[in-house]
Structure formats: C-alpha cells, structure tokens
Design an enzyme around this catalytic site. Structure first.
Site, PDB file in Angstrom:
ATOM      1  N   TYR A  34       0.848  -1.212  -0.169  1.00  0.00           N
ATOM      2  CA  TYR A  34       0.023  -0.101   0.069  1.00  0.00           C
ATOM      3  C   TYR A  34       0.869   1.138   0.055  1.00  0.00           C
ATOM      4  O   TYR A  34       2.031   1.117   0.180  1.00  0.00           O
ATOM      5  CB  TYR A  34      -0.692   0.000   1.056  1.00  0.00           C
ATOM      6  CG  TYR A  34      -0.433   0.296   2.640  1.00  0.00           C
ATOM      7  CD1 TYR A  34       0.338  -0.492   3.134  1.00  0.00           C
ATOM      8  CD2 TYR A  34      -0.475   1.620   3.173  1.00  0.00           C
ATOM      9  CE1 TYR A  34       0.980  -0.252   4.401  1.00  0.00           C
ATOM     10  CE2 TYR A  34       0.007   1.931   4.515  1.00  0.00           C
ATOM     11  CZ  TYR A  34       0.872   0.862   4.992  1.00  0.00           C
ATOM     12  OH  TYR A  34       1.367   1.347   6.233  1.00  0.00           O
ATOM     13  N   ARG A  53       8.521   4.447  -4.451  1.00  0.00           N
ATOM     14  CA  ARG A  53       8.141   3.536  -3.524  1.00  0.00           C
ATOM     15  C   ARG A  53       7.216   2.371  -3.618  1.00  0.00           C
ATOM     16  O   ARG A  53       7.498   1.190  -3.278  1.00  0.00           O
ATOM     17  CB  ARG A  53       8.022   4.250  -2.038  1.00  0.00           C
ATOM     18  CG  ARG A  53       8.022   3.162  -0.870  1.00  0.00           C
ATOM     19  CD  ARG A  53       7.824   3.896   0.383  1.00  0.00           C
ATOM     20  NE  ARG A  53       6.619   4.648   0.667  1.00  0.00           N
ATOM     21  CZ  ARG A  53       6.293   5.300   1.538  1.00  0.00           C
ATOM     22  NH1 ARG A  53       7.048   5.728   2.527  1.00  0.00           N
ATOM     23  NH2 ARG A  53       5.121   5.820   1.732  1.00  0.00           N
ATOM     24  N   ARG A 101      -7.123 -20.520  -2.115  1.00  0.00           N
ATOM     25  CA  ARG A 101      -6.109 -20.511  -1.176  1.00  0.00           C
ATOM     26  C   ARG A 101      -5.001 -21.603  -1.590  1.00  0.00           C
ATOM     27  O   ARG A 101      -5.368 -22.645  -1.092  1.00  0.00           O
ATOM     28  CB  ARG A 101      -6.638 -20.562   0.270  1.00  0.00           C
ATOM     29  CG  ARG A 101      -5.638 -20.314   1.295  1.00  0.00           C
ATOM     30  CD  ARG A 101      -6.145 -20.283   2.575  1.00  0.00           C
ATOM     31  NE  ARG A 101      -5.251 -19.782   3.533  1.00  0.00           N
ATOM     32  CZ  ARG A 101      -4.349 -20.626   4.186  1.00  0.00           C
ATOM     33  NH1 ARG A 101      -4.201 -22.148   3.975  1.00  0.00           N
ATOM     34  NH2 ARG A 101      -3.444 -20.137   5.100  1.00  0.00           N
ATOM     35  N   HIS A 103      -0.354 -21.123  -0.663  1.00  0.00           N
ATOM     36  CA  HIS A 103       0.555 -20.197  -0.193  1.00  0.00           C
ATOM     37  C   HIS A 103       1.247 -19.433  -1.736  1.00  0.00           C
ATOM     38  O   HIS A 103       1.740 -18.407  -1.762  1.00  0.00           O
ATOM     39  CB  HIS A 103       1.549 -20.667   0.583  1.00  0.00           C
ATOM     40  CG  HIS A 103       1.061 -20.777   2.114  1.00  0.00           C
ATOM     41  ND1 HIS A 103       0.073 -21.408   2.397  1.00  0.00           N
ATOM     42  CD2 HIS A 103       1.598 -19.950   3.171  1.00  0.00           C
ATOM     43  CE1 HIS A 103      -0.454 -21.524   3.531  1.00  0.00           C
ATOM     44  NE2 HIS A 103       0.534 -20.533   4.260  1.00  0.00           N
ATOM     45  N   LYS A 148       6.272  -1.363   1.861  1.00  0.00           N
ATOM     46  CA  LYS A 148       5.149  -1.056   2.315  1.00  0.00           C
ATOM     47  C   LYS A 148       3.985  -2.017   2.307  1.00  0.00           C
ATOM     48  O   LYS A 148       3.146  -1.962   1.519  1.00  0.00           O
ATOM     49  CB  LYS A 148       4.701   0.394   1.983  1.00  0.00           C
ATOM     50  CG  LYS A 148       3.911   1.182   2.831  1.00  0.00           C
ATOM     51  CD  LYS A 148       3.932   2.744   2.734  1.00  0.00           C
ATOM     52  CE  LYS A 148       3.034   3.452   3.450  1.00  0.00           C
ATOM     53  NZ  LYS A 148       3.173   3.311   4.697  1.00  0.00           N
ATOM     54  N   GLU A 180      12.653   2.721  13.899  1.00  0.00           N
ATOM     55  CA  GLU A 180      11.488   3.937  13.440  1.00  0.00           C
ATOM     56  C   GLU A 180      10.207   3.570  14.481  1.00  0.00           C
ATOM     57  O   GLU A 180      10.212   2.999  15.378  1.00  0.00           O
ATOM     58  CB  GLU A 180      10.986   3.572  12.135  1.00  0.00           C
ATOM     59  CG  GLU A 180      10.445   2.195  11.668  1.00  0.00           C
ATOM     60  CD  GLU A 180       9.938   1.979  10.338  1.00  0.00           C
ATOM     61  OE1 GLU A 180       9.611   2.952   9.597  1.00  0.00           O
ATOM     62  OE2 GLU A 180       9.994   0.994   9.890  1.00  0.00           O
ATOM     63  N   LEU A 204      10.913   1.729   7.042  1.00  0.00           N
ATOM     64  CA  LEU A 204      10.295   2.169   5.774  1.00  0.00           C
ATOM     65  C   LEU A 204      11.070   3.602   5.488  1.00  0.00           C
ATOM     66  O   LEU A 204      11.196   4.346   6.224  1.00  0.00           O
ATOM     67  CB  LEU A 204       8.924   2.211   5.847  1.00  0.00           C
ATOM     68  CG  LEU A 204       7.904   2.779   4.768  1.00  0.00           C
ATOM     69  CD1 LEU A 204       7.741   1.337   3.949  1.00  0.00           C
ATOM     70  CD2 LEU A 204       6.637   3.506   5.088  1.00  0.00           C
TER      71      LEU A 204
END
Ligand code: PDD
Length: 287
Positions: A34, A53, A101, A103, A148, A180, A204
């Site tokens: 995101y 980014r 589903r 992995h 992110k 951070e 980040l």
C-alpha cells in the site's frame, strides 16, 4: 458528508458499493502492498516519490505493476477531484489478486487495486505545541520493513501497546538500535545536530523523512543519517516523528521521562516551520 468516492479495479464508486471477493489474497494472506499519499489543496504531495516506493514494494513482493506511471497519476488525480476535502489522504492498495487459497503464487492472476480518500487532518499549531508521548518497544517485525506491506499485525500490536500505556506511538528498537515508529520515522537532536537512522531493510523509507533530510540540508541545519542506540535516544535534547499524516510531530515524553523541557524543541520548531513554508511555496508555484 456524502459517501466518499473510491476506486476499485478500473471503476469509481461510492465506498458502500466497493466489494472484494473473500478469496482476495489481501484478505486471506495479507498479500499486498500500500501507499498513503497526502494531497494539499487537492494537489498530490511528493507523488513521484510515492510512486517510486510503490514500484519498489511491487518489485519486492513480485506483484506485477498493474498500470504505467501515467495511469497511476491519472487515477490518483481523479480520485482527489471526485472527493470534497481540500486536504486529503489517499490510501492506495494493491493485492496479488483473487485465487483459491494456496501459499504459492497463483498463475494468471490479476492484482486487485483499491484507492480511497479521507479528509487529511494536518498537524495544527495546537497539536504541534502539545506534542505526543511515546514508549520504546522491541521491534518484533520481520526483515523487510522497507516494503510497505499491508501485513501490519506487528505494527498494530505495537501501536496498541503504546495506546494501552497512555502513549500515542511506539519507538521500535532492534539489537539496541532505534529503527522507526510503528507508523512513522524517528529523528533526534543532540547538541544541535539532527540524527535519523539510515535507510535499510529495518525501516520504511518515509517520503516525509527524505524530505526533512533534504530540507534540513538546504537550510544549513546539520542532519546526519546514522544509527543511534536507545541510550542516545534517552539522552536526546529533542525527538520528533515524521509521516505523511503527522508531518513533523514533536515527542515530549519518552517512557516516563520528559524530553527536554517538555515542549517542542528549537530545531523541531524550525523544521516544522521549514516544512510548512515548503508546502506553501509549492502551492504558490502551482497556482
Ligand atoms: N505510515 N514507517 C512506517 C512503519 C510507516 O507505516 C510510515 C507511514 C512511515 C512514514 O512514511 P511516510 O513519511 O512516507 O508517510 C514510516 C502510513 C502513514 C500509514 O501506514 O498510515
């Protein structure tokens, strides 16, 4: 207020109409990334840096980038224009897509793209003057904190621990060094010199962080990108956190100790002002 207009997979619609299948890998695995991009006066701030980014996060997770840069820019500016607030925070999420589903990456899958806008409540002078309290916690996250990722359970647990202890943010410490915040980057000031940890997979690369480093240098304020310990943090004259939501937010209490004299320090004030001036200048240039 009217229902915000969101974007989902090629279409704009009211928030209430946006639906994602339960087999979306974002829902099942947290398999997505995101961005949060501020818009001031309906203009997206540091858009190229956010898109860079975004690209890095997509590359690192091997999610194919669904759009060329020009298309991202077009959709993002449309979502800003379709929503009312002058200052907005645009949330953008890309997940690997919908599949049974398993992995391993499914074959022939189309990423899900979602964007929404929320009014952006910028840090007012009053909020700035008050500052926030933080606690230090062990950085329990994974080894790719530069991505992110939407998989934010550790960050959520860390933030909630801070809230439960009467603080507003957690400063994370890994191997004795500050990385951070749970959703922010951290700066300290010792003897008039600003310090923030260097970019690495432990944190980040905040767009606001990078801008602050750039603005400090352009304004003749010494700013070094270097690791510092919890002990140095505790001895700092000033501490602040940065993010697209909070800009420059002073930290006036660390664990049970008051930072400095309990008010935002001189350099923190200076950086906040330089940041506000930069925003104002950008607005003037674009008018
Ligand atoms: N978070 N570090 C982490 C872990 C973050 O989640 C964020 C931002 C930052 C600051 O990055 P930037 O300056 O680019 O906003 C640093 C956003 C705001 C969020 O998750 O809501």
């Amino acid at each position: 207020m009217s229902d915000p207009i969101v974007y989902l997979n090629g279409e704009f619609m009211p928030l209430a109409d946006a639906k994602v299948p339960v087999l979306d890998r974002g829902f099942i695995f947290g398999d997505g990334i995101y961005e949060v991009i501020p818009a001031y006066g309906k203009r997206l701030f540091r858009l190229d840096e956010h898109l860079d980014r975004l690209n890095n996060s997509l590359d690192a997770t091997r999610i194919p980038n669904p759009y060329p840069e020009s298309e991202w820019k077009k959709i993002l500016s449309q979502i800003v224009m379709k929503n009312d607030a002058e200052d907005q925070s645009i949330y953008l999420q890309v997940t690997r897509g919908v599949a049974k589903r398993d992995h391993a990456f499914p074959e022939k899958i189309t990423p899900t793209v979602f964007m929404m806008s929320n009014p952006l409540v910028v840090t007012s002078q009053e909020m700035f003057d008050k500052g926030i309290a933080v606690i230090t916690l062990d950085d329990i996250r994974w080894q790719y904190c530069n991505i992110k990722a939407i998989t934010l359970l550790p960050n959520i647990l860390l933030r909630q621990t801070a809230i439960d202890e009467g603080a507003q943010e957690a400063i994370l410490v890994r191997g004795g060094e500050v990385t951070e915040g749970s959703a922010s980057n951290i700066f300290i000031v010792i003897d008039g010199v600003i310090k923030t940890p260097p970019k690495s997979s432990r944190l980040l690369p905040g767009v606001t962080r990078d801008l602050i480093v750039e603005l400090a240098k352009n304004n003749g304020i010494q700013c070094i990108e270097a690791n510092f310990s919890r002990t140095e943090l505790e001895a700092a004259d000033e501490i602040w956190m940065s993010s697209s939501m909070k800009e420059v937010m002073p930290i006036v209490k660390l664990n049970d100790e008051i930072v400095g004299d309990g008010k935002p320090g001189t350099i923190t004030r200076q950086m906040y002002q330089i940041f506000q001036d930069y925003k104002a200048e950008l607005k003037r240039d674009l008018d």
